[in-house]
Design a protein around this motif. Sequence first.
Motif, PDB file in Angstrom:
ATOM      1  N   UNK A  64       0.827  -1.206   0.000  1.00 42.96           N
ATOM      2  CA  UNK A  64       0.000   0.000   0.000  1.00 42.96           C
ATOM      3  C   UNK A  64       0.863   1.258   0.000  1.00 42.96           C
ATOM      4  N   UNK A  65       1.900   1.284   0.828  1.00 43.90           N
ATOM      5  CA  UNK A  65       2.749   2.477   0.904  1.00 43.90           C
ATOM      6  C   UNK A  65       3.539   2.670  -0.391  1.00 43.90           C
ATOM      7  N   UNK A  66       3.794   1.600  -1.100  1.00 43.42           N
ATOM      8  CA  UNK A  66       4.527   1.706  -2.359  1.00 43.42           C
ATOM      9  C   UNK A  66       3.591   2.129  -3.500  1.00 43.42           C
ATOM     10  N   UNK A  67       2.402   1.595  -3.532  1.00 42.86           N
ATOM     11  CA  UNK A  67       1.466   1.866  -4.628  1.00 42.86           C
ATOM     12  C   UNK A  67       0.706   3.177  -4.472  1.00 42.86           C
ATOM     13  N   UNK A  68       0.423   3.574  -3.231  1.00 41.71           N
ATOM     14  CA  UNK A  68      -0.431   4.730  -2.999  1.00 41.71           C
ATOM     15  C   UNK A  68       0.102   6.019  -3.637  1.00 41.71           C
ATOM     16  N   UNK A  69       1.376   6.410  -3.489  1.00 39.64           N
ATOM     17  CA  UNK A  69       1.840   7.659  -4.132  1.00 39.64           C
ATOM     18  C   UNK A  69       1.719   7.592  -5.661  1.00 39.64           C
ATOM     19  N   UNK A  70       2.021   6.470  -6.241  1.00 43.60           N
ATOM     20  CA  UNK A  70       1.897   6.331  -7.696  1.00 43.60           C
ATOM     21  C   UNK A  70       0.464   6.422  -8.158  1.00 43.60           C
ATOM     22  N   UNK A  71      -0.420   5.763  -7.391  1.00 41.75           N
ATOM     23  CA  UNK A  71      -1.839   5.827  -7.751  1.00 41.75           C
ATOM     24  C   UNK A  71      -2.394   7.232  -7.587  1.00 41.75           C
ATOM     25  N   UNK A  72      -1.976   7.925  -6.542  1.00 39.20           N
ATOM     26  CA  UNK A  72      -2.432   9.308  -6.339  1.00 39.20           C
ATOM     27  C   UNK A  72      -1.922  10.204  -7.468  1.00 39.20           C
ATOM     28  N   UNK A  73      -0.679  10.035  -7.840  1.00 40.78           N
ATOM     29  CA  UNK A  73      -0.118  10.812  -8.939  1.00 40.78           C
ATOM     30  C   UNK A  73      -0.873  10.521 -10.234  1.00 40.78           C
ATOM     31  N   UNK A  74      -1.141   9.248 -10.456  1.00 38.21           N
ATOM     32  CA  UNK A  74      -1.887   8.833 -11.648  1.00 38.21           C
ATOM     33  C   UNK A  74      -3.294   9.439 -11.622  1.00 38.21           C
ATOM     34  N   UNK A  75      -3.937   9.439 -10.451  1.00 39.69           N
ATOM     35  CA  UNK A  75      -5.273  10.013 -10.302  1.00 39.69           C
ATOM     36  C   UNK A  75      -5.248  11.513 -10.566  1.00 39.69           C
ATOM     37  N   UNK A  76      -4.247  12.202 -10.030  1.00 41.22           N
ATOM     38  CA  UNK A  76      -4.124  13.646 -10.250  1.00 41.22           C
ATOM     39  C   UNK A  76      -3.891  13.954 -11.722  1.00 41.22           C
ATOM     40  N   UNK A  77      -3.070  13.151 -12.389  1.00 46.66           N
ATOM     41  CA  UNK A  77      -2.846  13.340 -13.829  1.00 46.66           C
ATOM     42  C   UNK A  77      -4.143  13.167 -14.608  1.00 46.66           C
ATOM     43  N   UNK A  78      -4.904  12.161 -14.240  1.00 46.64           N
ATOM     44  CA  UNK A  78      -6.178  11.919 -14.926  1.00 46.64           C
ATOM     45  C   UNK A  78      -7.126  13.100 -14.704  1.00 46.64           C
ATOM     46  N   UNK A  79      -7.195  13.609 -13.464  1.00 49.02           N
ATOM     47  CA  UNK A  79      -8.062  14.756 -13.172  1.00 49.02           C
ATOM     48  C   UNK A  79      -7.605  15.988 -13.950  1.00 49.02           C
ATOM     49  N   UNK A  80      -6.306  16.234 -13.992  1.00 50.10           N
ATOM     50  CA  UNK A  80      -5.767  17.401 -14.698  1.00 50.10           C
ATOM     51  C   UNK A  80      -6.061  17.297 -16.199  1.00 50.10           C
ATOM     52  N   UNK A  81      -5.840  16.139 -16.758  1.00 52.49           N
ATOM     53  CA  UNK A  81      -6.102  15.936 -18.190  1.00 52.49           C
ATOM     54  C   UNK A  81      -7.593  16.058 -18.480  1.00 52.49           C
ATOM     55  N   UNK A  82      -8.415  15.525 -17.575  1.00 55.47           N
ATOM     56  CA  UNK A  82      -9.866  15.615 -17.757  1.00 55.47           C
ATOM     57  C   UNK A  82     -10.335  17.064 -17.730  1.00 55.47           C
ATOM     58  N   UNK A  83      -9.789  17.857 -16.820  1.00 57.94           N
ATOM     59  CA  UNK A  83     -10.160  19.272 -16.755  1.00 57.94           C
ATOM     60  C   UNK A  83      -9.723  20.002 -18.025  1.00 57.94           C
ATOM     61  N   UNK A  84      -8.521  19.707 -18.489  1.00 62.16           N
ATOM     62  CA  UNK A  84      -8.039  20.342 -19.719  1.00 62.16           C
ATOM     63  C   UNK A  84      -8.943  19.973 -20.894  1.00 62.16           C
ATOM     64  N   UNK A  85      -9.344  18.707 -20.970  1.00 60.92           N
ATOM     65  CA  UNK A  85     -10.233  18.266 -22.057  1.00 60.92           C
ATOM     66  C   UNK A  85     -11.606  18.933 -21.936  1.00 60.92           C
ATOM     67  N   UNK A  86     -12.089  19.092 -20.684  1.00 64.29           N
ATOM     68  CA  UNK A  86     -13.377  19.742 -20.473  1.00 64.29           C
ATOM     69  C   UNK A  86     -13.316  21.205 -20.920  1.00 64.29           C
ATOM     70  N   UNK A  87     -12.244  21.904 -20.543  1.00 62.75           N
ATOM     71  CA  UNK A  87     -12.079  23.295 -20.956  1.00 62.75           C
ATOM     72  C   UNK A  87     -11.993  23.396 -22.474  1.00 62.75           C
ATOM     73  N   UNK A  88     -11.273  22.475 -23.082  1.00 67.77           N
ATOM     74  CA  UNK A  88     -11.159  22.463 -24.544  1.00 67.77           C
ATOM     75  C   UNK A  88     -12.528  22.206 -25.189  1.00 67.77           C
TER      76      UNK A  88
END
Length: 167
Positions: A36-60
């Motif tokens: 969990x401690x190994x996967x959690x930071x990567x998953x959070x980063x991946x989740x944040x990237x997905x949210x950021x990309x989704x917002x950019x796509x929504x704005x576009x």
Amino acid sequence: MECNHAARRLKLGDGFHYSLNAKGSTPAQVMGIDYKSTLKPGLQSFTEDIKRISMAKLEELILLQQQSSELNAKVEAKKNQTASIQSYVEEVEDQLNSLRKETEEYTHRCAAKAKNIVEDDSELKLQEAIKQSEEEIQMQAQELFKLVDSVLKYKEHVESKIVEIKS
């Protein structure tokens, strides 16, 4: 293998590999206690990237929808303008046809007058009436030709405007 492949996609670190325990029945037993401690930071980063990309796509998407609405409004305005010009051209053509008809009627009246004068057997009156009728016909014909020329020029101008608007 799938777990290690997912770890590489999540960019958890260089050289990081799980050695899985095939006899384990829980995730902690299969992947180790600290999974969990190994996967959690990567998953959070991946989740944040997905949210950021989704917002950019929504704005576009919103921007593209606005541009589409603007373009649709412009197209509709051009259609209305074209319809207005076409209506005006038709009105001018109707006026031209009316003038042609009036000229033909006038020509027929003049011809009938000339025939009546011939029937009155007055050679001098006949010649004078014919001369006057021809002059009037010539004047009317000249006016008609001027009008036809101006209408044709205007029609060409309107048609070029329509082509320009359409393009």
